[in-house]
Structure formats: structure tokens, C-alpha cells
Write an enzyme that holds these catalytic residues in place. Structure first.
Site, PDB file in Angstrom:
ATOM      1  N   ASP A  10      42.923  34.741  39.363  1.00 41.53           N
ATOM      2  CA  ASP A  10      43.629  34.461  37.889  1.00 41.53           C
ATOM      3  C   ASP A  10      43.810  32.707  37.888  1.00 41.53           C
ATOM      4  O   ASP A  10      44.901  32.417  37.912  1.00 41.53           O
ATOM      5  CB  ASP A  10      45.124  35.039  38.331  1.00 41.53           C
ATOM      6  CG  ASP A  10      45.111  36.468  38.263  1.00 41.53           C
ATOM      7  OD1 ASP A  10      44.206  37.185  37.631  1.00 41.53           O
ATOM      8  OD2 ASP A  10      45.666  37.039  39.343  1.00 41.53           O
ATOM      9  N   LEU A  60      39.712  44.310  32.394  1.00 42.62           N
ATOM     10  CA  LEU A  60      40.188  43.899  30.913  1.00 42.62           C
ATOM     11  C   LEU A  60      40.844  44.966  30.027  1.00 42.62           C
ATOM     12  O   LEU A  60      41.240  45.081  29.187  1.00 42.62           O
ATOM     13  CB  LEU A  60      38.746  43.930  30.193  1.00 42.62           C
ATOM     14  CG  LEU A  60      37.839  42.610  30.377  1.00 42.62           C
ATOM     15  CD1 LEU A  60      36.859  42.670  29.488  1.00 42.62           C
ATOM     16  CD2 LEU A  60      38.685  41.377  30.604  1.00 42.62           C
ATOM     17  N   LYS A  61      41.337  46.171  31.015  1.00 40.80           N
ATOM     18  CA  LYS A  61      41.963  47.194  30.668  1.00 40.80           C
ATOM     19  C   LYS A  61      41.697  47.747  29.007  1.00 40.80           C
ATOM     20  O   LYS A  61      43.013  47.550  28.135  1.00 40.80           O
ATOM     21  CB  LYS A  61      43.228  46.766  30.741  1.00 40.80           C
ATOM     22  CG  LYS A  61      43.959  46.340  32.267  1.00 40.80           C
ATOM     23  CD  LYS A  61      45.361  46.373  32.197  1.00 40.80           C
ATOM     24  CE  LYS A  61      45.659  45.805  33.815  1.00 40.80           C
ATOM     25  NZ  LYS A  61      45.376  44.447  34.016  1.00 40.80           N
ATOM     26  N   LEU A  62      40.591  48.329  28.756  1.00 40.11           N
ATOM     27  CA  LEU A  62      40.363  48.537  27.369  1.00 40.11           C
ATOM     28  C   LEU A  62      41.306  49.974  27.124  1.00 40.11           C
ATOM     29  O   LEU A  62      41.541  50.741  27.739  1.00 40.11           O
ATOM     30  CB  LEU A  62      38.808  49.215  27.357  1.00 40.11           C
ATOM     31  CG  LEU A  62      38.106  47.834  26.931  1.00 40.11           C
ATOM     32  CD1 LEU A  62      37.720  46.809  27.899  1.00 40.11           C
ATOM     33  CD2 LEU A  62      36.454  48.680  26.995  1.00 40.11           C
ATOM     34  N   ASP A  64      41.422  51.846  23.254  1.00 43.80           N
ATOM     35  CA  ASP A  64      40.993  52.026  21.740  1.00 43.80           C
ATOM     36  C   ASP A  64      40.265  53.257  21.349  1.00 43.80           C
ATOM     37  O   ASP A  64      40.438  54.088  22.315  1.00 43.80           O
ATOM     38  CB  ASP A  64      39.864  50.708  21.386  1.00 43.80           C
ATOM     39  CG  ASP A  64      40.157  50.278  20.026  1.00 43.80           C
ATOM     40  OD1 ASP A  64      40.135  50.975  19.016  1.00 43.80           O
ATOM     41  OD2 ASP A  64      39.799  49.150  19.867  1.00 43.80           O
ATOM     42  N   PRO A  66      37.562  56.262  21.117  1.00 41.19           N
ATOM     43  CA  PRO A  66      36.428  56.469  22.050  1.00 41.19           C
ATOM     44  C   PRO A  66      35.259  55.744  21.552  1.00 41.19           C
ATOM     45  O   PRO A  66      34.573  55.099  22.633  1.00 41.19           O
ATOM     46  CB  PRO A  66      36.421  58.128  22.017  1.00 41.19           C
ATOM     47  CG  PRO A  66      37.761  58.548  21.660  1.00 41.19           C
ATOM     48  CD  PRO A  66      38.265  57.393  20.823  1.00 41.19           C
ATOM     49  N   ASN A  67      34.976  55.921  20.356  1.00 40.56           N
ATOM     50  CA  ASN A  67      33.675  55.249  20.140  1.00 40.56           C
ATOM     51  C   ASN A  67      33.536  53.547  20.367  1.00 40.56           C
ATOM     52  O   ASN A  67      32.559  53.334  20.912  1.00 40.56           O
ATOM     53  CB  ASN A  67      33.209  55.453  18.448  1.00 40.56           C
ATOM     54  CG  ASN A  67      31.865  54.950  18.075  1.00 40.56           C
ATOM     55  OD1 ASN A  67      31.120  55.384  18.982  1.00 40.56           O
ATOM     56  ND2 ASN A  67      31.874  54.064  17.041  1.00 40.56           N
ATOM     57  N   THR A 119      53.076  48.569  35.799  1.00 39.69           N
ATOM     58  CA  THR A 119      54.445  48.385  36.425  1.00 39.69           C
ATOM     59  C   THR A 119      55.498  47.544  35.805  1.00 39.69           C
ATOM     60  O   THR A 119      56.435  47.724  36.321  1.00 39.69           O
ATOM     61  CB  THR A 119      53.965  47.469  38.065  1.00 39.69           C
ATOM     62  OG1 THR A 119      53.086  46.472  37.569  1.00 39.69           O
ATOM     63  CG2 THR A 119      53.356  48.687  38.842  1.00 39.69           C
ATOM     64  N   ARG A 182      51.139  41.628  49.998  1.00 40.86           N
ATOM     65  CA  ARG A 182      51.828  40.380  50.796  1.00 40.86           C
ATOM     66  C   ARG A 182      51.531  40.179  52.374  1.00 40.86           C
ATOM     67  O   ARG A 182      51.898  41.489  52.676  1.00 40.86           O
ATOM     68  CB  ARG A 182      53.200  40.012  50.173  1.00 40.86           C
ATOM     69  CG  ARG A 182      53.486  39.779  48.664  1.00 40.86           C
ATOM     70  CD  ARG A 182      52.808  38.563  48.073  1.00 40.86           C
ATOM     71  NE  ARG A 182      52.913  38.159  46.822  1.00 40.86           N
ATOM     72  CZ  ARG A 182      51.937  38.566  45.860  1.00 40.86           C
ATOM     73  NH1 ARG A 182      51.071  39.333  46.326  1.00 40.86           N
ATOM     74  NH2 ARG A 182      52.176  38.124  44.650  1.00 40.86           N
ATOM     75  N   GLY A 211      45.997  38.449  45.206  1.00 43.78           N
ATOM     76  CA  GLY A 211      45.660  36.998  44.384  1.00 43.78           C
ATOM     77  C   GLY A 211      46.499  35.887  45.217  1.00 43.78           C
ATOM     78  O   GLY A 211      45.699  35.385  45.966  1.00 43.78           O
ATOM     79  N   ARG A 212      47.575  35.642  44.617  1.00 45.18           N
ATOM     80  CA  ARG A 212      48.187  34.306  45.231  1.00 45.18           C
ATOM     81  C   ARG A 212      48.574  34.048  46.684  1.00 45.18           C
ATOM     82  O   ARG A 212      48.284  32.892  47.263  1.00 45.18           O
ATOM     83  CB  ARG A 212      49.812  34.136  44.583  1.00 45.18           C
ATOM     84  CG  ARG A 212      49.618  33.760  43.100  1.00 45.18           C
ATOM     85  CD  ARG A 212      50.869  34.109  42.216  1.00 45.18           C
ATOM     86  NE  ARG A 212      51.110  35.617  42.071  1.00 45.18           N
ATOM     87  CZ  ARG A 212      51.892  36.247  41.680  1.00 45.18           C
ATOM     88  NH1 ARG A 212      52.878  35.381  41.036  1.00 45.18           N
ATOM     89  NH2 ARG A 212      52.138  37.318  41.357  1.00 45.18           N
TER      90      ARG A 212
HETATM   91  O1  C5P Z   1      48.906  37.107  43.082  1.00 45.71           O
HETATM   92  P1  C5P Z   1      49.150  38.564  42.990  1.00 45.71           P
HETATM   93  O2  C5P Z   1      48.404  39.149  44.376  1.00 45.71           O
HETATM   94  O3  C5P Z   1      50.435  39.114  42.697  1.00 45.71           O
HETATM   95  O4  C5P Z   1      48.051  39.387  41.985  1.00 45.71           O
HETATM   96  C1  C5P Z   1      47.941  40.434  41.789  1.00 45.71           C
HETATM   97  C2  C5P Z   1      47.012  40.997  40.801  1.00 45.71           C
HETATM   98  O5  C5P Z   1      46.883  42.220  40.436  1.00 45.71           O
HETATM   99  C3  C5P Z   1      47.228  39.961  39.451  1.00 45.71           C
HETATM  100  O6  C5P Z   1      45.966  39.677  38.836  1.00 45.71           O
HETATM  101  C4  C5P Z   1      47.880  41.012  38.544  1.00 45.71           C
HETATM  102  O7  C5P Z   1      47.759  40.948  37.272  1.00 45.71           O
HETATM  103  C5  C5P Z   1      47.178  42.338  39.009  1.00 45.71           C
HETATM  104  N1  C5P Z   1      48.084  43.721  39.065  1.00 45.71           N
HETATM  105  C6  C5P Z   1      49.181  43.830  39.520  1.00 45.71           C
HETATM  106  N2  C5P Z   1      50.241  44.678  39.465  1.00 45.71           N
HETATM  107  C7  C5P Z   1      49.682  46.064  38.600  1.00 45.71           C
HETATM  108  C8  C5P Z   1      48.501  45.698  37.880  1.00 45.71           C
HETATM  109  C9  C5P Z   1      47.586  44.570  38.149  1.00 45.71           C
HETATM  110  O8  C5P Z   1      49.646  42.855  40.323  1.00 45.71           O
HETATM  111  N3  C5P Z   1      50.364  46.942  38.385  1.00 45.71           N
END
Ligand code: C5P
Length: 233
Positions: A10, A60-62, A64, A66-67, A119, A182, A211-212
Site C-alpha cells: 500500500d 481492484l475489487k471489480l 459492474d 457482467p459484460n 469489513t 498482526r 501490510g504494515r
Molecule cells: O496494513 P495491514 O496489514 O492492515 O493491511 C491489510 C491489507 O488488507 C490492506 O491492503 C487492506 O486494504 C486489506 N484488507 C483488509 N481488510 C479487508 C479487506 C482488505 O485489511 N477486509
């Protein structure tokens, strides 16, 4: 299919993402590219990261008609991504269209994963704004997962807490891709329901998205390898 750690890249732009990826000299992580980076840098960023030897989850979580989704998925598939996603709320015809679009001339295709309920959507929002009133939120999540399975998708994004239930309902081979991870001794940040990599492994997650805890660590490679060790080995 083996379990793997997907690193959520990210970052706002390519300089940041490349300096981060340059740190990984031996094991090249499976990376998640989200909307921020994709819209900032365009499809080239996907090609460049792929060229560096990473597997890519294009998030990218589309959602729209179907086509449109089918034709867009065909474009994304040509970028040679390994995994991509859409909203299960787009319903079965859209999900089937997406699968058709993803199929490459040689028969291969990226994995296709559905987002069930975000979420950030709580029970009140679901009932008062989306007018889904007759089912509790966890049941809606399971229903959407089943719809995705029936449409032929490979799995869902879900919390590691839901992984076991999703497998019970949709089969052990239906993939659970789980953010909200985490380290036991780390910062939770804005995530509400978290599990450690070990707990996610025990819960049956197939891929953890981290991520973080990796990107903001003073030693990202060590943090990544710690995740791999706890989750995959
Ligand atoms: O930094 P962190 O570990 O929280 O990043 C989690 C990644 O997962 C982020 O890119 C966040 O947008 C994505 N994500 C999430 N919860 C979701 C769907 C996607 O944390 N329900």
C-alpha cells in the site's frame, strides 16, 4: 496449493514500492497491488513488479455489469497477474463473466477471489442502508461465499476468524485469503479483529495478507521472513 504470505504494497507511487521491493534479495514475496498504486501508476507498475519476479494479487475489487467485468478481466489477465478479485455483491452472472474474461488462450487464468461484505460494513449499515434485513452479517458473508463457490470462483477474502467456517461450508479447497494479521507483540493499528500468523495457520487460512507489520517495520525482510516461518513452515 501451498500456503503463502502476501505483502500488501500500500504505497502511493512507484519510487516507494521499488525501494521497498529492492530490500528483498532472496525470497521474492507474493505482493498485493491495490487501487491506490494501480490508479497512481497504471498497468505498467504491474508489468514492472512482475518482471522483478514477484507473484501479484491485483486487488481492484471489480463490481459492474457482467459484460464490462468480463472485458476488464480479460485486460487484467493479459497483465499476467496471479490473483485478482471482485465483489460477490455483483452476483453470479458477473462472477461467471469475470471467469470467462480471465481465461487466457492457453487455458490458464489468474485465481479469482470474491470480497463478501467489506469489513467496514457493520450490521447496522447492512440493515439500514443496504436493506439486507433478514440475515445476520456472518450469515450474509457465508451466503456470498457460497454464491462465489457456485459461480466457479477459487475463494474469498475473509477474516482469519471466518476461514474455518468458509472451508466447512464451501470445501477445503476453496481458498481463504485473510487480512487482519498482526504479530503477537505488534501494533494492531486500525484492524479490529486480528490473528497472529500462527493462529491464522491453525484456523486454516490459505493466504495471509500482511501490510504494515512488514511495510512499516524497521526491518521489513526480517518481518516478512518471520511471517513466512510462522505461517508457512
Ligand atoms: O496494513 P495491514 O496489514 O492492515 O493491511 C491489510 C491489507 O488488507 C490492506 O491492503 C487492506 O486494504 C486489506 N484488507 C483488509 N481488510 C479487508 C479487506 C482488505 O485489511 N477486509
Amino acid at each position: 496449493m501451498g500456503k503463502d504470505v502476501i505483502v500488501a504494497c500500500d504505497f502511493a507511487g512507484k519510487n516507494e514500492v521499488f525501494s521497498f521491493l529492492d530490500l528483498f534479495r532472496e525470497r521474492k514475496p507474493f505482493v498485493k497491488i491495490g487501487m491506490e498504486l494501480f490508479y497512481a501508476e497504471g498497468p505498467e507498475i504491474v508489468k514492472e513488479i512482475k518482471k522483478r519476479g514477484h507473484r501479484i494479487f491485483l486487488d481492484l475489487k471489480l463490481h459492474d455489469i457482467p459484460n464490462t467485468v468480463k472485458k476488464t478481466m480479460a485486460v487484467l489477465s493479459r497483465l499476467d497477474v496471479d490473483m485478482t478479485n471482485l465483489h460477490a455483491a455483483g452476483a453470479s452472472a458477473m462472477m461467471q463473466g469475470a471467469l470467462e474474461g480471465l481465461r487466457r488462450p492457453d487455458g490458464s487464468r489468474p485465481l479469482l477471489i470474491a470480497v463478501t461484505q467489506l469489513t467496514s460494513t457493520d450490521e447496522r449499515t447492512m440493515k439500514e442502508e443496504l436493506l439486507i434485513e433478514n440475515l445476520p452479517l456472518p450469515e450474509v458473508v457465508m451466503c456470498y461465499a457460497e454464491n462465489a463457490k457456485n459461480a466457479g470462483l477459487d475463494g474469498v477474502v475473509c477474516s482469519p476468524q471466518e476461514a474455518e467456517k468458509v472451508h466447512a461450508r464451501c470445501g477445503a479447497g476453496f481458498l481463504t485469503v485473510t487480512p487482519g494479521v498482526r504479530f503477537a507483540d505488534g501494533d494492531v493499528g486500525d484492524q479490529k479483529r486480528v490473528m497472529t500468523p500462527e493462529q491464522a495457520r491453525v484456523a486454516g487460512s490459505d493466504y495471509i495478507v500482511v501490510g504494515r507489520p512488514i511495510t512499516a517495520s524497521p526491518d521489513p525482510v526480517a518481518a516478512y521472513l518471520r511471517c513466512v516461518k510462522k505461517f508457512c513452515d
